[in-house]
Design a protein around this motif. Sequence first.
Motif: not given
Length: 456
Positions: A5-7, A42-49, A56-58
């Motif tokens: 939720l935070l992410a 870059g930060l947006s993509l990192a937070l989305l991942c 769902a798991g990394f």
Amino acid sequence: MVDALLALVATLGALVATGLLISRANKDRLLYLIAWTFTQVGLSLALLCMTVGFLAGFNGVLFRVAELGAALIGPIWLALGMIELIARYVQVRFAGWLFAISYTVVATVILVLDPLKGELSKKLPKPGSTYDALPLLLIDGAHVVAVLALAACTGVTAWLASKRDQEAAELLIPVALVALAGVLVVSGTRGFLPAPLAVIALGGAAGLVWYGAMRTIPVYEDEEGYEGYEGYEGYEGRDEYGDGYRDEPATGYEEQGYAGARHEPVSAPTPPAQDPRRGELRFPAPVPAAPIDDFRFRDNPAGPTAVDGVGSAAGAAGIGAAGIGGALVPEQARPAGAPQAGLSRLADACGQITVYTLLDGREDAFDRLATDLVKAALAAEPDTVIFACHEVVGAPTQRIFYQLFRDEAAFAAHRQQPHLQRFLAESRTHVLATNVIELRLGPAKVPLPAPEFPGR
């Protein structure tokens, strides 16, 4: 679930900030905004991942994209934008772009291709437990360079602000906010913070970058651009000068190696209607006159030449003399009956008017550079007849250079002068737009008699 939720909240906030910054960068075409846009992406993509990984798991793709965006691209391009904003020398900015692009390309290839170790789960992976030595070394190098660059830029800005530099004082708070964002990015990607704090750090960094970027952009009453300035109706710029004087903002002199200039012409704001002197020219506030040294008497024992356009009595009257470097002297300094040397050469004279629209608050810094330029022209350009810088009454961000040269050869020699190249490089951060008008000398009083022209 709390981590997810935070992410998710941080991701939504970062995406909104990224969209706003992309819109502003596309509108203003400022290089530091473009660099910070890469950081935001870059930060947006990192937070989305991270959001997807917590739910769902990394896996290998999510981990690599998160590391590329937040640990590599984020800090490197954040520092590059800071250098582009603060550095006043073209060599420093060029070196920053060269390093950022080359380092990003090389490190991206290695971080994408290097094999991972260990198993990934829904917990936030730690780079030290997942990457081998070489990728970790590249990430550490990016962090060290970014922190040093951000600290240096902040320190320089604070020092200049303490010296009462108005531009530095206005940038101090935005620079400090962006530097803090860099610290949060590095802290959130080192693997030392727990997952919730790492997410908050990256989300907060995205917000600080956006807010700091907005604080560095001049705010105008009319965001769509200035129109209808009657003082310049019919003036159309020409780009035949060949040394950076262009009908475009100084954010991108092509000869100086810059790209991304804004191409829509911007005129000056409409001055107040009650000003009866609207559109008149005047000189900037006089500076103390330089001591009369022997170079002013080498070719003219009668007295010093005037026309430096800044501090002389001739300059205060507008165009008060006809020579620079000892070729001609003001009428009050020339003995009665003395020959008016050099008049025969004015038949081939040519000139140029360059209209500068300055960024708000940059007038004093630009005027200092203009003063140095005119003094250098006085000392080193004997065939430059008139070289004057004017303010425009009712338009405080306008500066007009009037230049008159004895012939095309003098004009060409002026374009190659090192003091002109230095002025073009150092003044670009203060200039929003330029407009150039080429001239041929017609019947005139300069104040010596003008040459005969057909039809007179």
